[in-house]
Design a protein around this motif. Structure first.
Motif, PDB file in Angstrom:
ATOM      1  N   UNK A  78       7.460  28.947  -6.308  1.00 23.83           N
ATOM      2  CA  UNK A  78       7.364  29.961  -7.363  1.00 23.83           C
ATOM      3  C   UNK A  78       7.659  29.353  -8.738  1.00 23.83           C
ATOM      4  N   UNK A  79       8.596  28.409  -8.806  1.00 25.43           N
ATOM      5  CA  UNK A  79       8.873  27.735 -10.074  1.00 25.43           C
ATOM      6  C   UNK A  79       7.683  26.899 -10.516  1.00 25.43           C
ATOM      7  N   UNK A  80       7.020  26.279  -9.579  1.00 23.60           N
ATOM      8  CA  UNK A  80       5.836  25.485  -9.915  1.00 23.60           C
ATOM      9  C   UNK A  80       4.743  26.381 -10.508  1.00 23.60           C
ATOM     10  N   UNK A  81       4.591  27.566  -9.938  1.00 23.60           N
ATOM     11  CA  UNK A  81       3.621  28.511 -10.480  1.00 23.60           C
ATOM     12  C   UNK A  81       3.975  28.932 -11.900  1.00 23.60           C
ATOM     13  N   UNK A  82       5.267  29.148 -12.142  1.00 26.23           N
ATOM     14  CA  UNK A  82       5.733  29.492 -13.483  1.00 26.23           C
ATOM     15  C   UNK A  82       5.476  28.340 -14.456  1.00 26.23           C
ATOM     16  N   UNK A  83       5.779  27.132 -14.014  1.00 22.48           N
ATOM     17  CA  UNK A  83       5.570  25.930 -14.838  1.00 22.48           C
ATOM     18  C   UNK A  83       4.086  25.766 -15.190  1.00 22.48           C
ATOM     19  N   UNK A  84       3.223  25.955 -14.221  1.00 32.70           N
ATOM     20  CA  UNK A  84       1.786  25.783 -14.439  1.00 32.70           C
ATOM     21  C   UNK A  84       1.230  26.750 -15.489  1.00 32.70           C
ATOM     22  N   UNK A  85       1.872  27.894 -15.659  1.00 30.29           N
ATOM     23  CA  UNK A  85       1.405  28.885 -16.639  1.00 30.29           C
ATOM     24  C   UNK A  85       1.884  28.603 -18.065  1.00 30.29           C
ATOM     25  N   UNK A  86       2.829  27.688 -18.217  1.00 28.18           N
ATOM     26  CA  UNK A  86       3.372  27.385 -19.541  1.00 28.18           C
ATOM     27  C   UNK A  86       2.411  26.549 -20.372  1.00 28.18           C
ATOM     28  N   UNK A  87       2.422  26.758 -21.677  1.00 30.67           N
ATOM     29  CA  UNK A  87       1.654  25.862 -22.547  1.00 30.67           C
ATOM     30  C   UNK A  87       2.282  24.464 -22.506  1.00 30.67           C
ATOM     31  N   UNK A  88       1.488  23.447 -22.718  1.00 32.97           N
ATOM     32  CA  UNK A  88       1.978  22.064 -22.683  1.00 32.97           C
ATOM     33  C   UNK A  88       3.173  21.853 -23.607  1.00 32.97           C
ATOM     34  N   UNK A  89       3.207  22.535 -24.732  1.00 31.25           N
ATOM     35  CA  UNK A  89       4.279  22.343 -25.712  1.00 31.25           C
ATOM     36  C   UNK A  89       5.635  22.856 -25.219  1.00 31.25           C
ATOM     37  N   UNK A  90       5.648  23.695 -24.190  1.00 40.78           N
ATOM     38  CA  UNK A  90       6.901  24.271 -23.685  1.00 40.78           C
ATOM     39  C   UNK A  90       7.368  23.645 -22.382  1.00 40.78           C
ATOM     40  N   UNK A  91       6.545  22.837 -21.759  1.00 38.41           N
ATOM     41  CA  UNK A  91       6.861  22.340 -20.422  1.00 38.41           C
ATOM     42  C   UNK A  91       8.076  21.421 -20.362  1.00 38.41           C
ATOM     43  N   UNK A  92       8.191  20.490 -21.289  1.00 37.95           N
ATOM     44  CA  UNK A  92       9.305  19.537 -21.239  1.00 37.95           C
ATOM     45  C   UNK A  92      10.656  20.251 -21.342  1.00 37.95           C
ATOM     46  N   UNK A  93      10.791  21.116 -22.330  1.00 37.14           N
ATOM     47  CA  UNK A  93      12.059  21.839 -22.482  1.00 37.14           C
ATOM     48  C   UNK A  93      12.343  22.719 -21.270  1.00 37.14           C
ATOM     49  N   UNK A  94      11.329  23.370 -20.735  1.00 36.19           N
ATOM     50  CA  UNK A  94      11.500  24.220 -19.558  1.00 36.19           C
ATOM     51  C   UNK A  94      12.008  23.399 -18.381  1.00 36.19           C
TER      52      UNK A  94
END
Length: 86
Positions: free
Chosen positions: A7-23
């Protein structure tokens, strides 16, 4: 695979590239705090479900360095104390 649940991977995949590292950094810190809360012996982040405990994390900047402070607890009132102090 090592760090995120499905489920976290699904959440991560929906994030814009600019937010992924901090997330990812925040998620790692939250899982580390959760692991310490329960005194685990083997650390496999993808086995830790964060929705089962109370968590909070904050981004901090000190001397031009960025940090993440994460707290995990099984008591909701502890999170309120953390929110009041930070």
């Amino acid at each position: 695979e090592y760090m995120l649940t499905q489920s976290e991977r699904g959440e991560y995949d929906l994030l814009p590239d600019t937010e992924r590292e901090e997330w990812l950094i925040r998620k790692w810190c939250q899982k580390e705090a959760s692991f310490k809360l329960f005194g685990g012996e083997a650390y496999k982040p993808s086995s830790i479900e964060l929705d089962e405990i109370f968590l909070d994390s904050r981004k901090l900047e000190l001397a031009d360095e960025r940090y993440v402070l994460a707290v995990a607890t099984d008591k909701k009132e502890d999170i309120r104390l953390f929110e009041e102090k930070i």
